[in-house]
Write an enzyme that holds these catalytic residues in place. Structure first.
Site, PDB file in Angstrom:
ATOM      1  N   ASN A  48      11.573  32.208  28.837  1.00 25.65           N
ATOM      2  CA  ASN A  48      11.571  30.785  29.194  1.00 25.65           C
ATOM      3  C   ASN A  48      12.929  30.341  29.733  1.00 25.65           C
ATOM      4  OD1 ASN A  48       8.925  30.515  28.146  1.00 25.65           O
ATOM      5  ND2 ASN A  48       9.750  30.252  26.090  1.00 25.65           N
ATOM      6  N   HIS A 134       2.150  22.209  20.890  1.00 22.62           N
ATOM      7  CA  HIS A 134       2.890  23.298  20.244  1.00 22.62           C
ATOM      8  C   HIS A 134       2.774  23.242  18.713  1.00 22.62           C
ATOM      9  CE1 HIS A 134       6.616  25.566  19.149  1.00 22.62           C
ATOM     10  NE2 HIS A 134       6.316  26.233  20.245  1.00 22.62           N
ATOM     11  N   GLU A 184       2.400  17.139  25.285  1.00 29.35           N
ATOM     12  CA  GLU A 184       3.424  17.863  26.032  1.00 29.35           C
ATOM     13  C   GLU A 184       3.317  17.424  27.477  1.00 29.35           C
ATOM     14  OE1 GLU A 184       3.207  22.171  25.325  1.00 29.35           O
ATOM     15  OE2 GLU A 184       2.968  21.717  23.201  1.00 29.35           O
ATOM     16  N   SER A 188       2.703  24.631  27.097  1.00 31.13           N
ATOM     17  CA  SER A 188       3.470  25.868  26.998  1.00 31.13           C
ATOM     18  C   SER A 188       2.668  27.123  27.308  1.00 31.13           C
ATOM     19  CB  SER A 188       4.096  25.990  25.615  1.00 31.13           C
ATOM     20  OG  SER A 188       3.085  26.031  24.630  1.00 31.13           O
ATOM     21  N   ASP A 213       6.718  15.923  24.508  1.00 32.39           N
ATOM     22  CA  ASP A 213       7.481  17.168  24.409  1.00 32.39           C
ATOM     23  C   ASP A 213       7.666  17.719  25.827  1.00 32.39           C
ATOM     24  OD1 ASP A 213       8.305  19.796  24.128  1.00 32.39           O
ATOM     25  OD2 ASP A 213       7.029  20.220  22.394  1.00 32.39           O
ATOM     26  N   HIS A 216       8.967  22.390  28.467  1.00 33.67           N
ATOM     27  CA  HIS A 216       8.770  23.217  29.656  1.00 33.67           C
ATOM     28  C   HIS A 216       8.893  22.439  30.960  1.00 33.67           C
ATOM     29  CE1 HIS A 216       7.682  26.604  27.158  1.00 33.67           C
ATOM     30  NE2 HIS A 216       7.050  25.726  26.407  1.00 33.67           N
ATOM     31  N   LYS A 247      15.409  26.646  26.481  1.00 27.31           N
ATOM     32  CA  LYS A 247      14.629  27.161  27.605  1.00 27.31           C
ATOM     33  C   LYS A 247      15.430  27.011  28.901  1.00 27.31           C
ATOM     34  CE  LYS A 247      10.643  27.188  24.802  1.00 27.31           C
ATOM     35  NZ  LYS A 247       9.810  26.389  23.926  1.00 27.31           N
TER      36      LYS A 247
HETATM   37  C1  LIG Z   1       9.677  26.291  22.446  1.00 30.16           C
HETATM   38  C2  LIG Z   1       8.984  25.031  22.175  1.00 30.16           C
HETATM   39  C3  LIG Z   1       9.377  24.179  21.135  1.00 30.16           C
HETATM   40  C4  LIG Z   1      10.398  24.579  20.114  1.00 30.16           C
HETATM   41  O1  LIG Z   1      11.660  24.666  20.625  1.00 30.16           O
HETATM   42  P1  LIG Z   1      12.706  25.695  19.985  1.00 30.16           P
HETATM   43  O2  LIG Z   1      14.010  25.177  20.397  1.00 30.16           O
HETATM   44  O3  LIG Z   1      12.364  27.024  20.556  1.00 30.16           O
HETATM   45  O4  LIG Z   1      12.493  25.657  18.506  1.00 30.16           O
HETATM   46  C5  LIG Z   1       8.741  22.957  21.040  1.00 30.16           C
HETATM   47  N1  LIG Z   1       7.755  22.595  21.863  1.00 30.16           N
HETATM   48  C6  LIG Z   1       7.330  23.421  22.848  1.00 30.16           C
HETATM   49  C7  LIG Z   1       6.231  22.964  23.735  1.00 30.16           C
HETATM   50  C8  LIG Z   1       7.911  24.648  23.024  1.00 30.16           C
HETATM   51  O5  LIG Z   1       7.459  25.470  23.960  1.00 30.16           O
END
Ligand SMILES: *Cc1c(COP(=O)(O)O)cnc(C)c1O
Length: 403
Positions: A48, A134, A184, A188, A213, A216, A247
């Site tokens: 990512n 997620h 989101e 993801s 969220d 991505h 990411k």
């Molecule tokens: C990776 C991810 C998280 C968590 O983030 P980290 O910093 O890896 O703990 C939260 N939400 C989504 C959609 C993710 O892909």
């Protein structure tokens, strides 16, 4: 074997039988378009690190300098031994980036979700979330004790029905429960987007709060990579902007952006912030350097490179329209056993693509999750396409081209 080990082994036997067993695969190289996995050099389509910043000289140098200047560890929670200026600088920059009043950094996105959702919502409240959000958002919602309702993926009729139910006076009487909608912006495991404009309309109509969220989408969509809310001009309509530094930003950590009051509240209530050692200085410094790159011409150059690769893969595997694309392109397989077979075939062919299975996605919805990065070359993508086209690819996968 002792009793505990026997019991655990028996449980895992079930997973093995269902092709759901997972193991850690040793890597002895930095993350990048080529990795050395269990002794094999493989083209990597699993990371990512979308803009290729994790190994960018500016981020590595910032991390090294911060470690030299501020130490390897943070010593304690920010509420116990004082809060390092570096974190405040990062939070100021994140707030400016997301066009909010304030920001708060956590050790991970997972920790940010737990601390935020579980402190904002109580057992008297209601959380309504997209079915595909997620795991950290689901876990956090459960931890909060709130009543949890799920709507089918991106189904606005169902979201409206849930909101109506939540606000039904026949059910709630005179008490007014707080309602939080969680989604989101870019999903993801599917790489598709939420209909954010419609969600904002609904959350306003029913007086709900909205958490988005952008794990991505940050660094990928919107001006300078500010995310989908920015791209749609909806930044001020989102109550809780959520993201990760791990990411596209090339570092590690999680963050929440929003109002000053929200951040003050979280500093007082978010248990994953209060009762956990602060992130390491190097992570904050690297994230600051990553943000700086996003805002420079280099950021848009890297984004363009990424979307060039996306375009090349979509021309072969058209799962969505160009203008709805993200860096995540799933290759749907369905059956878990077949997903493992395809992933194995890919590895033998020199490619690392993870097979994503239950419980990360629904049973029978197993897939290879292809992620593209700015650091991939045109040749990397062409090589991937050649293997995906191969007649020896374990059966019944090529038909999924038409989605
Ligand atoms: C990776 C991810 C998280 C968590 O983030 P980290 O910093 O890896 O703990 C939260 N939400 C989504 C959609 C993710 O892909």
């Amino acid at each position: 074997m002792n009793a505990m080990n026997e019991a655990l082994d028996a449980r895992m036997e079930k997973r093995r039988a269902q092709n759901l067993f997972r193991s850690l695969r040793r890597v002895d190289s930095p993350t990048g378009p080529v990795i050395s996995l269990e002794g094999c050099r493989l083209r990597n389509f699993s990371s990512n690190d979308y803009l290729g910043l994790a190994c960018h000289p500016a981020l590595k140098e910032a991390a090294a300098r911060a470690a030299a200047k501020w130490g390897a560890g943070s010593g304690a929670s920010r509420l116990i031994s004082g809060s390092l200026g570096l974190f405040h600088d990062l939070e100021d920059q994140l707030a400016a980036f997301k066009k909010t009043e304030a920001a708060l950094v956590f050790t991970s996105g997972y920790a940010a979700a737990l601390g935020t959702i579980a402190s904002l919502m109580t057992s008297a409240d209601i959380i309504i979330m997209d079915k595909r959000v997620h795991a950290c958002l689901v876990d956090a919602s459960r931890l909060s004790g709130a009543t949890l309702r799920v709507f089918a993926h991106n189904d606005m009729n169902e979201l409206e029905a849930r909101l109506k139910w939540a606000r039904d006076p026949a059910r709630t009487g005179s008490s007014r429960q707080q309602v939080l909608v969680i989604t989101e912006s870019v999903f993801s495991m599917d790489g598709d987007r939420c209909p954010l404009t419609e969600i904002v309309t609904l959350k306003n109509k029913f007086g709900a709060w909205l958490m988005v969220d952008e794990a991505h989408a940050t660094g990928i969509l919107g001006s300078d990579g500010r995310g989908l809310a920015d791209a749609l001009g909806l930044s001020d309509q989102v109550d809780i902007h959520f993201g990760t530094l791990g990411k596209a930003l090339g570092s590690s950590g999680g963050f929440v952006c929003g109002s000053r009051v929200l951040v003050d509240y979280l500093v007082n209530h978010a248990r994953s912030l209060i009762f956990s050692t602060a992130p390491v200085p190097a992570a904050a410094a690297a994230a600051l350097a990553g943000l700086e790159i996003l805002l420079r011409e280099e950021g848009s150059r890297r984004r363009n490179q990424l979307f060039q690769r996306v375009q090349e893969l979509l021309a072969f595997h058209p799962i969505c329209k160009q203008e709805e694309a993200s860096a995540i392109i799933p290759w749907m397989v369905g059956d878990e056993a077949r997903a493992m077979a395809v992933a194995g075939f890919m590895r033998e062919s020199g490619f690392f693509l993870p097979a994503i299975r239950y419980p990360t996605v629904a049973r029978g919805a197993a897939r290879l999750r292809i992620t593209l990065c700015a650091s991939h070359s045109k040749e990397d993508v062409e090589a991937l396409i050649t293997v995906l086209r191969s007649p020896s690819l374990p059966q019944e996968t090529s038909q999924t081209l038409s989605t």
